[in-house]
Enzyme design. Sequence first.
Site, PDB file in Angstrom:
ATOM      1  N   LEU A  17      15.875   0.163   0.136  1.00  0.00           N
ATOM      2  CA  LEU A  17      14.820   0.182  -0.880  1.00  0.00           C
ATOM      3  C   LEU A  17      13.467   0.209  -0.176  1.00  0.00           C
ATOM      4  O   LEU A  17      13.299  -0.376   0.886  1.00  0.00           O
ATOM      5  CB  LEU A  17      14.904  -1.065  -1.758  1.00  0.00           C
ATOM      6  N   THR A  58      10.561   5.616   2.851  1.00  0.00           N
ATOM      7  CA  THR A  58       9.858   5.864   4.106  1.00  0.00           C
ATOM      8  C   THR A  58       8.770   4.819   4.314  1.00  0.00           C
ATOM      9  O   THR A  58       8.653   4.218   5.381  1.00  0.00           O
ATOM     10  CB  THR A  58       9.193   7.256   4.047  1.00  0.00           C
ATOM     11  N   ALA A  63      23.036  10.154  -4.034  1.00  0.00           N
ATOM     12  CA  ALA A  63      23.160  10.803  -5.340  1.00  0.00           C
ATOM     13  C   ALA A  63      23.414  12.287  -5.148  1.00  0.00           C
ATOM     14  O   ALA A  63      22.860  12.910  -4.259  1.00  0.00           O
ATOM     15  CB  ALA A  63      21.879  10.613  -6.127  1.00  0.00           C
ATOM     16  N   TYR A 104      -2.550  12.381  11.667  1.00  0.00           N
ATOM     17  CA  TYR A 104      -2.707  10.936  11.541  1.00  0.00           C
ATOM     18  C   TYR A 104      -1.524  10.127  12.064  1.00  0.00           C
ATOM     19  O   TYR A 104      -1.708   9.116  12.730  1.00  0.00           O
ATOM     20  CB  TYR A 104      -3.114  10.555  10.111  1.00  0.00           C
ATOM     21  N   ARG A 132       5.587  16.348   7.851  1.00  0.00           N
ATOM     22  CA  ARG A 132       6.797  15.941   7.152  1.00  0.00           C
ATOM     23  C   ARG A 132       7.206  17.005   6.151  1.00  0.00           C
ATOM     24  O   ARG A 132       6.372  17.746   5.660  1.00  0.00           O
ATOM     25  CB  ARG A 132       6.572  14.592   6.463  1.00  0.00           C
ATOM     26  N   ALA A 183       1.759   7.316   0.038  1.00  0.00           N
ATOM     27  CA  ALA A 183       2.449   6.330  -0.782  1.00  0.00           C
ATOM     28  C   ALA A 183       1.701   6.045  -2.081  1.00  0.00           C
ATOM     29  O   ALA A 183       2.315   5.940  -3.145  1.00  0.00           O
ATOM     30  CB  ALA A 183       2.629   5.046   0.028  1.00  0.00           C
ATOM     31  N   HIS A 193     -23.918  -9.782   1.921  1.00  0.00           N
ATOM     32  CA  HIS A 193     -24.417  -9.652   3.284  1.00  0.00           C
ATOM     33  C   HIS A 193     -23.847 -10.800   4.112  1.00  0.00           C
ATOM     34  O   HIS A 193     -23.778 -11.915   3.610  1.00  0.00           O
ATOM     35  CB  HIS A 193     -25.940  -9.725   3.271  1.00  0.00           C
TER      36      HIS A 193
END
Lengths: 464, 435
Positions: free
Chosen positions: A39, A42, A118, A185, A272, A319, A443
């Site tokens: 669960l 990625t 599945a 990234y 990806r 995400a 500040h």
Amino acid sequence: MQDSAAEVVIIGGGPGGYVAAIRAGQLGLRTVLIESAALGGTCLNVGCIPSKALIHAADAFHSAGRHGEMTSFGLSVKQVRLDFARTVAWKDSVVNRLTGGVAALLKKSGVSVIPGMAEIVDGKTVTVVTAGTTMSYRARHLVLATGSVPQAIKTLPFAGNVISSTDLLSLPEIPARLVVVGAGYIGLELGIAFAKLGSNVTVVEADERILPKWDTALTRPVARRLEELKVSVITSAQAQGLTAGGESLLIEQRGHGLRELPADKFLVAVGREPRTKGFGLERLDLAMDGKFVKINDRCETSMSNVWAIGDLTGEPMLAHRAMAQGAMVAEIMAGKRRSFDAVAIPAVCFTDPEVASVGYTPEQAKMDGHDVKVATFPFAANGRALTQMDDAGFVRIVARASDHLVLGAQAVGAGVSELTSSLALAIEMGAVLEDIAGTIGAHPTRSEAIHEAAFGALGRGLHV
Amino acid sequence: MPVELVKLPDVGEGVAEAEIVEWHVAVGETVREDQILAAVMTDKATVEIPSPRAGVVVELGGELGARLAVGSPLVGIRFGANDDVANDKAVARPDGRALANDVPVDPQAGSLVQAEQPYDRRPNDGHPTNAHRNGAAGVEVKLAPVRSIASPAIRARAREAGIDLRLVSGSGAAGRITHDDLAGYVQNRSTASAGPRIAQRDDSVEQIKVVGLRRRIAERMAESTRRVAHFSYIEEVDVTALDELRKQLNARFAGSRPKLTVLPFVVAALVHAVCDFPQVNGTYDDDKELVSRHGAVHVGIATQTPSGLMVPVLFHAEALDLWTSAAEIKRLAESARQGSARREELSGSTITVTSLGDLGGIATTPVINRPELAIIGVNRMMIRPVWQGDQFVPRMMMNLSSSFDHRIIDGFEAAQFIRRTKELLEAPALLLVGN
Ligand SMILES: Cc1cc2nc3c(=O)[nH]c(=O)nc-3n(C[C@H](O)[C@H](O)[C@H](O)COP(=O)(O)OP(=O)(O)OC[C@H]3O[C@@H](n4cnc5c(N)ncnc54)[C@H](O)[C@@H]3O)c2cc1C
């Protein structure tokens, strides 16, 4: 074969799928979530969370190490040690805590979680083989949230020392020499982390510069930090494959010819790919958008009551986009009127320094025909940055010249990822520069730079 | 400058073709990106097709009413940079038969009037993912739809209410739409009034092509009367008690609950009556010679809309109390009128109620909403003298005019069913004691 009926069947328990499931459960829809691995997908298992845990540990280790000599503020640290096995165990404990949390939330919302792979039979039916028996699930709505997998390079298949980000995040020890192919990234976040952990890192990029999708002003501070960290960066260079013994990567750099880069591990981080194969998706014959499943602003695919969310559906593969889509789809299935109409989805690079962008960059705004005002404020003039001994970077705001509507904002610097939510809020709310200038911030904080940039754009900068 | 063919997109589930119901542009017209080019209609939903780019229209793909296959060319647009187009004058309307390369587009000849510049807010950045790139430099810019400037809360409110924010003008900074702007728009729309009438002879003849929803309605009605053996049955109902009860309930719950019209009572009566006469709440597939009797009472509410008759569906009326049913009927009617009803809300009824409200006449012969078997028409309520024993007394009376499919429902059954409905409406307390 046993049959079971539900209102909603979701394939994939990543941030897209599990959020959709929780929300659908909350809204009273009988929901089944099928996940073949762990669960959290990625993001929780091999992406955002473990990478950020590692980056944190690497940062702590590195900054302590830098204090081997007396720092200007009087701190010195003798003998910094890192027990990497413990780092890995700690990282795993963070992951476990979060995935456990997801499981609990799903349970609380009444979602049935089915472990297993599945297989799509048709737009309403999915089968799962668990412990030898095949269960068949039939539902009114089918949600595809199968995410993405690391993209490979043909000449450099994942095997042996050629590894993906997933593999790198579970290495038992720090490689002495690491070559990173791809300076996007993921490659840079991990490359910088391992450099800080002590690896000798080389980054190879096909484009002319690192983080090619971001503008040079934003990436310059990162390039400078890479130099400080002694990471060698080779741009305009193509990876050709491993040399015969598998000890070196052969690269061809434009204007410099072939070269060999010896290393212990070769990380391929060139992007990806959506996961669209191997589970019967072809049977639905959905309309595609390149490699991705095509969706509209309600995340509807070309087949009615078949929905798709997250990395499977295209850029930005992030995400928070997956989660927002997941929650929205659940509400639509429950009969509410929703559409995905976010003006801006923030993007963050957790490099050192961090780079963040929300909405238009100046260049994009101009390409789209906007006459813009651009103002930046450097952290070198920010009190908080100075007290933290890290004044690299700046905040930049892009506003429409005619009416000062804020079109975008970028930042580079330590911790700027945390600025993205207020920048996104400003853009979603339709703020103008005067709104930002008229909002009092605390500040001393780094976020004062946002305020100051707005002042600058209005021609009344205070601290520059 | 290149010409792009805007194709008819796939507008929905398994739809192979759509009908052009409205052209929003003409050949020669300069269009902005995302300006609506045309409205096309599929089974029930009307979909607006926006322009993917700024440019000049050089060809239209068909006449009003034409049916186009998905993927066939809808509009040809000659596009140029935003600036060029903004300066283009509306060009003379050429015979746009071919994808003419001859449309005069002369940026220099432009007027000084700047076409309204759309504000394209890109929905996102595209996370700079680490794609393997072969030196292609620069930043990808995906053009996003023109949007109105409004906070997420206001956008959500508008969506719920089925309002296109592009129609609302914003009074805030940079044209931002405020909550007040939205409220003002909603109010204006509902109070828009007709202008004064001027008596004048008018010999004009306007020919209006029967397209879109009207064509659909025409086809359906003809189909229904052709294929169904209609018979109508009219009965009188004394609704004095019902009207009183309704008024009392409305007074008692004023402000806290939705206002009750007669319709929710009729729906409730149907739900009760259908329990005793389940054969009436059915659909008939005459190709398969199969009648389906439905447990659920999904009541179609025939609704007059500006573009014609629509029948949004009150699903599972058997599970709704009077007030929920009232609120839902109101919402459905509004969304049908605003054209924002979802496709799913417009099909699936098992029995239909039609009411012309105050216009309702004395008797009507409603047309069955095929494949259903019955339609209940509500006529106007009025006070009529009723002979009670030894004298006439004024009573609030209302007729029910109902049609049944005589192939399946016999006259006797229909009469019994209506009698049961009448009993319930005449003793409306029965409707409040739960289903
Ligand atoms: C190293 C790294 C760092 C990242 N850092 C960030 C970051 O900082 N911020 C950010 O926003 N994003 C980050 N991402 C991206 C982020 O992880 C993804 O965008 C996000 O996980 C996508 O969510 P998803 O739900 O679409 O798919 P995924 O998270 O990929 O989940 C899909 C799930 O579906 C399951 N599945 C697939 N097929 C089947 C099937 N047939 N049957 C059952 N289960 C199936 C898979 O096992 C998987 O668990 C990072 C990614 C990586 C690799």
